[in-house]
Design an enzyme around this catalytic site. Sequence first.
Site, PDB file in Angstrom:
ATOM      1  N   ASN A   1      38.385   4.433  25.178  1.00 50.29           N
ATOM      2  CA  ASN A   1      38.765   3.028  25.036  1.00 50.29           C
ATOM      3  C   ASN A   1      40.266   2.811  25.228  1.00 50.29           C
ATOM      4  O   ASN A   1      41.034   3.755  25.436  1.00 50.29           O
ATOM      5  CB  ASN A   1      38.298   2.476  23.686  1.00 50.29           C
ATOM      6  CG  ASN A   1      38.950   3.197  22.509  1.00 50.29           C
ATOM      7  OD1 ASN A   1      40.083   3.657  22.580  1.00 50.29           O
ATOM      8  ND2 ASN A   1      38.224   3.295  21.408  1.00 50.29           N
TER       9      ASN A   1
ATOM     10  N   CYS B   1      30.943  -1.870  30.201  1.00 45.54           N
ATOM     11  CA  CYS B   1      31.569  -1.141  29.093  1.00 45.54           C
ATOM     12  C   CYS B   1      31.293  -1.968  27.844  1.00 45.54           C
ATOM     13  O   CYS B   1      30.133  -2.202  27.522  1.00 45.54           O
ATOM     14  CB  CYS B   1      33.058  -0.914  29.342  1.00 45.54           C
ATOM     15  SG  CYS B   1      33.981  -2.355  29.925  1.00 45.54           S
ATOM     16  N   SER B   2      32.311  -2.460  27.174  1.00 43.19           N
ATOM     17  CA  SER B   2      32.081  -3.362  26.044  1.00 43.19           C
ATOM     18  C   SER B   2      32.042  -4.806  26.524  1.00 43.19           C
ATOM     19  O   SER B   2      31.003  -5.456  26.507  1.00 43.19           O
ATOM     20  CB  SER B   2      33.165  -3.167  24.976  1.00 43.19           C
ATOM     21  OG  SER B   2      33.101  -1.871  24.430  1.00 43.19           O
ATOM     22  N   ASP B   3      33.187  -5.292  26.988  1.00 44.67           N
ATOM     23  CA  ASP B   3      33.249  -6.672  27.471  1.00 44.67           C
ATOM     24  C   ASP B   3      33.266  -6.768  28.994  1.00 44.67           C
ATOM     25  O   ASP B   3      33.242  -7.870  29.543  1.00 44.67           O
ATOM     26  CB  ASP B   3      34.486  -7.372  26.895  1.00 44.67           C
ATOM     27  CG  ASP B   3      34.356  -7.574  25.388  1.00 44.67           C
ATOM     28  OD1 ASP B   3      33.271  -7.986  24.947  1.00 44.67           O
ATOM     29  OD2 ASP B   3      35.330  -7.314  24.659  1.00 44.67           O
TER      30      ASP B   3
ATOM     31  N   TRP C   1      35.647  -5.902  31.268  1.00 46.75           N
ATOM     32  CA  TRP C   1      36.857  -6.300  31.997  1.00 46.75           C
ATOM     33  C   TRP C   1      37.920  -5.207  32.040  1.00 46.75           C
ATOM     34  O   TRP C   1      38.993  -5.410  32.582  1.00 46.75           O
ATOM     35  CB  TRP C   1      37.447  -7.574  31.409  1.00 46.75           C
ATOM     36  CG  TRP C   1      37.676  -7.602  29.922  1.00 46.75           C
ATOM     37  CD1 TRP C   1      38.207  -6.608  29.143  1.00 46.75           C
ATOM     38  CD2 TRP C   1      37.382  -8.687  29.036  1.00 46.75           C
ATOM     39  NE1 TRP C   1      38.268  -7.002  27.838  1.00 46.75           N
ATOM     40  CE2 TRP C   1      37.779  -8.285  27.727  1.00 46.75           C
ATOM     41  CE3 TRP C   1      36.849  -9.968  29.210  1.00 46.75           C
ATOM     42  CZ2 TRP C   1      37.637  -9.106  26.615  1.00 46.75           C
ATOM     43  CZ3 TRP C   1      36.715 -10.780  28.093  1.00 46.75           C
ATOM     44  CH2 TRP C   1      37.102 -10.354  26.821  1.00 46.75           C
ATOM     45  N   ASP C   2      37.633  -4.021  31.501  1.00 43.85           N
ATOM     46  CA  ASP C   2      38.591  -2.909  31.560  1.00 43.85           C
ATOM     47  C   ASP C   2      38.017  -1.734  32.354  1.00 43.85           C
ATOM     48  O   ASP C   2      38.269  -1.602  33.543  1.00 43.85           O
ATOM     49  CB  ASP C   2      38.981  -2.468  30.143  1.00 43.85           C
ATOM     50  CG  ASP C   2      39.827  -3.508  29.427  1.00 43.85           C
ATOM     51  OD1 ASP C   2      40.698  -4.108  30.084  1.00 43.85           O
ATOM     52  OD2 ASP C   2      39.630  -3.722  28.219  1.00 43.85           O
TER      53      ASP C   2
ATOM     54  N   LYS D   1      42.215  -8.878  31.363  1.00 40.63           N
ATOM     55  CA  LYS D   1      43.187  -9.589  30.522  1.00 40.63           C
ATOM     56  C   LYS D   1      44.608  -9.062  30.760  1.00 40.63           C
ATOM     57  O   LYS D   1      45.193  -8.389  29.913  1.00 40.63           O
ATOM     58  CB  LYS D   1      42.805  -9.460  29.053  1.00 40.63           C
ATOM     59  CG  LYS D   1      41.414 -10.003  28.735  1.00 40.63           C
ATOM     60  CD  LYS D   1      41.231 -10.276  27.264  1.00 40.63           C
ATOM     61  CE  LYS D   1      41.348  -9.046  26.421  1.00 40.63           C
ATOM     62  NZ  LYS D   1      41.127  -9.325  24.984  1.00 40.63           N
TER      63      LYS D   1
END
Length: 629
Positions: free
Chosen positions: A275, A338-340, A342-343, A380
């Site tokens: 992460n 992944c989680s959201d 966007w990374d 972001k």
Amino acid sequence: MEHITTPKVENVKLLDRYTNRKAASGTLYLTATHLIYVDASAEVRKETWILHHHIATVEKLPLTTAGCPLLIHCKNFHVAHFVIGQERDCHEVYTSLLKLSQPVKPEELYAFSYNPKMSKDNREIGWKLIDLKVDYQRMGIPNDYWEITDLNKDYEVCNTYPPEIVVPRAASKATVIGSSRFRSRGRIPVLSYLYKENNAAICRCSQPLSGFSARCLEDEQMLQAIREANPGSPFMYVVDTRPKLNAMANRAAGKGYENEDNYDNIRFKFIGIENIHVMRSSLQKLLEVCETKSPSMSDFLTGLENSGWLRHIKAVMDASVFLAKAVKDEKASVLVHCSDGWDRTAQVCSLASLLLDPFYRAFKGFMVLIEKEWIAMGHKFSHRCGHLDGDPKEVSPVFTQFIECVWQLMQQFPCTFEFNEHFLLEIHDHVYSCQFGNFLGTCHKEREDLKIFEKTHSLWPFLLQKKQELRNPLYRGFTAYKELQPNTLPFSFQFWCGMYNRFDKGMHPKQCVLDHLLSCMNQKIKLEDNASELENKLPFLDGPLPNEACFLSKVGCAASKTPMLNTPQDYEGEAPPVLTNGISVGDINVTSDVDQRNKENLANHRDLHLNDSVDVLNSEAKDGKPQHH
């Protein structure tokens, strides 16, 4: 300017952190946008400019007999160590830099005051250069299976997605909306890249809100529509880029990952990219190693290994290679999250596209890739790059890792990218500089609210003006290589001196003097040979006679049958020495060992594609509709 109490300080020393030679002495200036240091001791006027937005940390060190030290670390890895004579002056400069480097309001960012003396029309043309619809059309979309929809035009489906998204044609409006309610932050599965050769697709989304047992019929229908949009494969992959333990922990919070029992014909796979907090810590450890004043080679390599940075780069690359192989070799579509979304999702989707499609390895294609996978899809930037005074735990080098992965690919395939290392560094610098509007905000909606497209300028026209100095002379055009299959064994990854030690002058202590001199001598000899060959080519620049043109055409056909070369090691007996910037000596003159006929074909081929790219760019700038991302 209200933050600047002392705009000028004289008799300031700038220390060299690698050598013990006498420190430079000069004058330090603070302006509205830059810290400027003018070296008064140099015979020729020498200036050091540091953009306020590039400053990551400012540290006041304990007072010494020489004065008050001020240590500045920058986001582009520049480190400046000043010694200011008076403690009061040092404190005022320190206080001013803290405020100037961490603005509170977006309107205080450099882009809103930057004025390149450009007309309003030219600014609008700059924002029109990249049209994502053209890229989707290049993939053959819309078609029987995929469509561009404006269901998100009012940001009701997902407020971090762009107004137009690409979804399966078989997915109804109810399916799209229902799926958005089951995905974290409404980030539904949308198309990232379509491999036209076999209709396999790379799609992206966020994690499902599945918890331990929840399911959603519309989300299951959405995945079924993606799978059926690729008739050549009976199944599709769902790839979670997180470590499995992290994903399982999210289940306790009502999120998690897909249950294979609820979805037809999917194959689930965890990749294991750490992460943002682990990545931030890893980079900090790497920089501590880079800033060690006199490390032994053993200490440096141990520190590099302990930082884990190259292991993380390898993990991102491994995930991207898996996606590319699944699409090309297994002809299967892949859904990534992944989680959201966007990374890590942005990293692997963009790199997989780069591996599969040579268009993204050209100047304009790389700009399109960043616009499509990073800017439009809601990475972001404002939070990850620390543009504003906010939560430091949100800062993470996600985009830096992507840029480094591209550089690692360039080391393995030096002839496949139209641009060079400096192009990557320019982009990386301007992600943090806030000089242009492209990377401000966190999503398209926020950029619209800030009126980015009316009040700021785009980075891409600025880079295209510098195209000559950013071009890779070894580039062979689109047709030389289609898909790339990089080696991801640990020894294939290099430390990027050109990024992390770019501003260090002279020779680093960890270098052997003899090795450095031998490398320089070998480089000089190869460059002289290359210059001689170029001089022999000069007569051809006036244009060949008709019979000569015919001869060159035949030569081109013959050369096209010559096997393409990947790296300098393919035609060197052993691996060439590595220079201080991470570039192998053999890379500098890789074409010197290729026969003369192949070089002529290479030059003609490269120019042809360059002209084509420029023509396309110019026509779209004139005719294209504004596409703000």
